[in-house]
Design a protein around this motif. Structure first.
Motif, mmCIF file in Angstrom:
data_model
loop_
_atom_site.group_PDB
_atom_site.id
_atom_site.type_symbol
_atom_site.label_atom_id
_atom_site.label_comp_id
_atom_site.label_asym_id
_atom_site.label_seq_id
_atom_site.Cartn_x
_atom_site.Cartn_y
_atom_site.Cartn_z
ATOM 1 N N VAL A 199 41.835 39.070 38.046
ATOM 2 C CA VAL A 199 41.713 39.290 39.489
ATOM 3 C C VAL A 199 43.094 39.443 40.122
ATOM 4 O O VAL A 199 43.341 40.352 40.914
ATOM 5 N N THR A 200 44.001 38.533 39.737
ATOM 6 C CA THR A 200 45.351 38.549 40.311
ATOM 7 C C THR A 200 46.072 39.847 39.994
ATOM 8 O O THR A 200 46.664 40.478 40.863
ATOM 9 N N GLY A 201 46.028 40.249 38.724
ATOM 10 C CA GLY A 201 46.711 41.469 38.315
ATOM 11 C C GLY A 201 46.135 42.714 38.963
ATOM 12 O O GLY A 201 46.871 43.624 39.372
ATOM 13 N N VAL A 202 44.802 42.756 39.059
ATOM 14 C CA VAL A 202 44.147 43.909 39.700
ATOM 15 C C VAL A 202 44.533 43.978 41.176
ATOM 16 O O VAL A 202 44.782 45.060 41.720
ATOM 17 N N ASN B 114 38.898 43.941 34.891
ATOM 18 C CA ASN B 114 38.291 42.744 35.467
ATOM 19 C C ASN B 114 36.969 43.036 36.150
ATOM 20 O O ASN B 114 36.035 42.232 36.078
ATOM 21 N N ASP B 115 36.881 44.166 36.837
ATOM 22 C CA ASP B 115 35.671 44.468 37.581
ATOM 23 C C ASP B 115 34.680 45.331 36.806
ATOM 24 O O ASP B 115 33.679 45.779 37.370
ATOM 25 N N SER B 116 34.963 45.564 35.536
ATOM 26 C CA SER B 116 33.943 46.213 34.717
ATOM 27 C C SER B 116 32.831 45.199 34.483
ATOM 28 O O SER B 116 33.063 43.984 34.442
ATOM 29 N N VAL B 117 31.613 45.688 34.330
ATOM 30 C CA VAL B 117 30.461 44.797 34.215
ATOM 31 C C VAL B 117 30.591 43.883 33.004
ATOM 32 O O VAL B 117 30.311 42.680 33.078
#
Length: 611
Positions: free
Chosen positions: A337-340, A360-363
């Motif tokens: 989350v932080t890196g994204v 990170n936000d891939s399912v």
């Protein structure tokens, strides 16, 4: 004949009872030890190393009775009864058990007399408090095995910097190590631990079916041939399987750790032994952390063309120190989350030089790693560090994203009373519908037993909150970075830090109140325990496919922006893990596929679908 019961005082002749000490052979093993032997077995205050006491003046005030192991060693509690035997002077007396639990003597004429109570000799610790509080004023670093942390008797000032002790206190940066092939292009704690690390990697391979499947399918083709990947992730047995899979796919890799506490030293040694340039060890300092990243990037004759990052620190370092490298870098894969968040900031500011993949936000990352992994590892991390029982404990979980959902579900199942804080009304409504009470942190901070942060934000738990917490409150973070808890505010002269065990600190206030801080506010599960290998297989496979996609994409497919993994690849990652469960997918008929407007082979959901 009537039986008369009289007291011992009224009896004319009371049988004489005298005590004699048992010989060591007659005494029970635990009760027959000498005072010095018992004292030697007793742990010092705090349960630490008995060879390293400290003056009582340096010891922080105890918050109250029962606050620690030392409380159990009060003069009253410290008495150990010594074994003794009764010698009867009258053989005609028979013994019978008196109704009140004492012993009664029955004489030949039928008179029942209470026997005198046995006087037990007791071993008393000599000047217990003084004995246990004697500690040398100078505490040096001691050599301990890898499984034992620094003693709880070691107290540190709030400004102190410390890491785990190990069997060798020499900094890896000062060592000259070579693997069996003669290479020294690595920096690990101890290359001799490689054999143990290799066994851990082999165990992890059994629970990572998708990566092993990728290796088999890549035997003929090498989709990453020519790729030079610089990585910064947790270095564990699971990420080692990922790194070796990338190598099998044709890539060259150089690696550093994204967390100063999560590296498994033996695994890092195994990777170095097999030829991977790895720069990481457990308990790095802040300076070591950046030095390791620099050693990965800044090497003569080697230019990375792909970045695999976890937290954005590697990407940040290259932007800061070596911006020209981005001319040859084809893409960035980021999984936290932080890196994204950092990547989106760069993109918004027009400073993102290359395409980036938001894993990170891939399912297959968010719905499995974030949810199911945290649901199991939160309990593991708390148990290993505190040995606590969860039933009836009041817990506040800050954030109800996928990580927060996993933590709350696990704690609720264990019988804890769980509160949730949220800023997003949708996530807040989900928490309410799942049976959790939505509160502000200020409303419950005085009463909760555990505080867990899962937001990815900063200063979620401030010094004001920390000051108001109850005695012995446990504070920890399940987000990636150590920004959620304001740990820096605790490093002030009026507070005392006391190391309890590996990654567990007591922070003690002047009035004796203390909180239990885990991993100094860093990621709990990977700093203090391990995470389920199978779930990491899903995430690692997603990372590998993202690297393959970006590296092989034709020029122009991806611009200098942040992208999600294509839905088809998400489904492919999931399908590779189904055989583990002997799961059988249903196939659409031609008529059904036409009715839904789908390809029979997927993708089966639109990009906007929320699983």
């Amino acid at each position: 004949m009537s039986v008369q019961v009289v007291s011992a005082a009224a009896t004319a002749k009371v049988p004489e009872v005298e005590l004699k000490d048992l010989s060591p052979s007659e005494a029970e093993p635990q009760l027959g030890r000498s005072t010095s032997a018992v004292s030697a077995m007793a742990p010092p205050a705090g349960g630490g190393d008995p060879e390293a006491p400290a003056p009582a003046a340096e010891r922080p005030p105890a918050p109250g009775p029962g606050s620690g192991p030392a409380a159990a060693l009060s003069p009253a509690a410290g008495k150990v009864p010594q074994a003794s035997a009764m010698k009867r002077s009258d053989p005609h007396h028979q013994h019978q058990r008196h109704r009140d639990g004492g012993e009664a003597l029955v004489s030949p004429d039928g008179t029942v007399t209470e026997a005198p109570r046995t006087v037990k000799k007791q071993i008393q610790f000599a000047d217990q408090k003084q004995e246990f509080n004697k500690r040398p004023t100078k505490i040096g670093r001691r050599s301990l095995s890898r499984s034992i942390s620094q003693s709880s008797t070691d107290s540190y000032s709030s400004a102190a910097s410390y890491t785990d002790s190990s069997d060798d206190e020499t900094s890896p940066r000062d060592k000259q190590q070579k693997n069996s092939k003669g290479s020294s292009d690595f920096c690990v704690k101890n290359i001799k631990q490689a054999e143990f690390g290799r066994r851990e990697i082999e165990i992890a391979e059994q629970e990572m079916p998708a990566l092993m499947a990728l290796r088999k399918r890549a035997q003929g083709e090498k989709p990453l041939a020519g790729a030079k990947i610089v990585g910064c992730t947790h270095i564990t047995a699971q990420t080692a399987v990922l790194m070796e899979t990338l190598g099998a796919l044709g890539a060259q890799c150089r690696w550093a750790a994204c967390n100063i506490y999560s590296t498994l030293n033996e695994v890092a040694a195994a990777l170095a032994e097999s030829g991977f340039p790895v720069f990481a060890w457990k308990g790095e300092s802040e300076d070591d952390f950046w030095w390791c990243i620099d050693r990965c990037v800044n090497v003569e004759g080697w230019q990375p063309n792909m970045i695999l990052d976890d937290g954005g620190d590697l990407t940040h370092w290259i932007y800061k120190k070596y911006p020209n490298m981005f001319k040859k870098i084809k893409g960035i894969v980021e999984e936290s989350v932080t890196g994204v968040h950092r990547l989106y900031q760069l993109s918004k500011a027009g400073k993102l030089c290359v395409p980036a993949m938001n894993v990170n936000d891939s399912v297959t990352k968010q719905k499995f790693d974030n949810l199911y992994c945290c649901r199991e590892s939160i309990l593991d991390g708390l148990k290993r560090t505190t040995d606590m029982m969860f039933g009836g404990k009041q817990v506040v979980v800050c954030g109800y994203g996928e990580v927060g959902k996993g933590c709350c579900a696990a704690l609720k199942a264990m019988g804890s009373i769980v509160y949730v804080t949220e800023i997003d009304p949708i996530c807040a409504l989900q928490a309410c519908m799942d049976g959790f009470r939505l509160v502000k942190l200020n409303e419950v901070i005085r009463q909760v037993d555990i505080v867990i942060t899962c937001t990815g934000n900063k200063n979620v738990v401030t010094r004001e909150h920390l000051d108001r917490m109850k005695n012995s409150c446990i504070v920890c973070n399940m987000g990636h970075s150590n920004t959620e808890i304001d740990v820096a505010s605790l490093r002030t002269p009026e507070l005392t830090w006391e190391r309890v065990r590996s990654q567990v600190d007591h922070v003690i206030w002047p009035d004796g109140k203390r909180i239990v801080l885990l991993a100094e506010g860093r990621l709990l599960n990977l700093s203090c325990s391990t995470v389920p290998t199978f779930v990491l297989s899903i995430t690692a496979t997603t990372q590998a496919l993202a690297l393959i996609e970006l590296y092989n994409a034709p020029e122009g497919r991806y611009k200098q922006d942040v992208y999600l993994l294509p839905k088809k690849m998400d489904e492919y990652v999931a399908s590779l893990h189904l055989p583990t469960f002997d799961a059988h997918l249903t196939e659409l008929t031609d008529e059904q596929a036409k009715y839904l407007g789908l390809n029979k082979n997927g993708p089966f959901k639109p990009n906007y679908y929320r699983y």
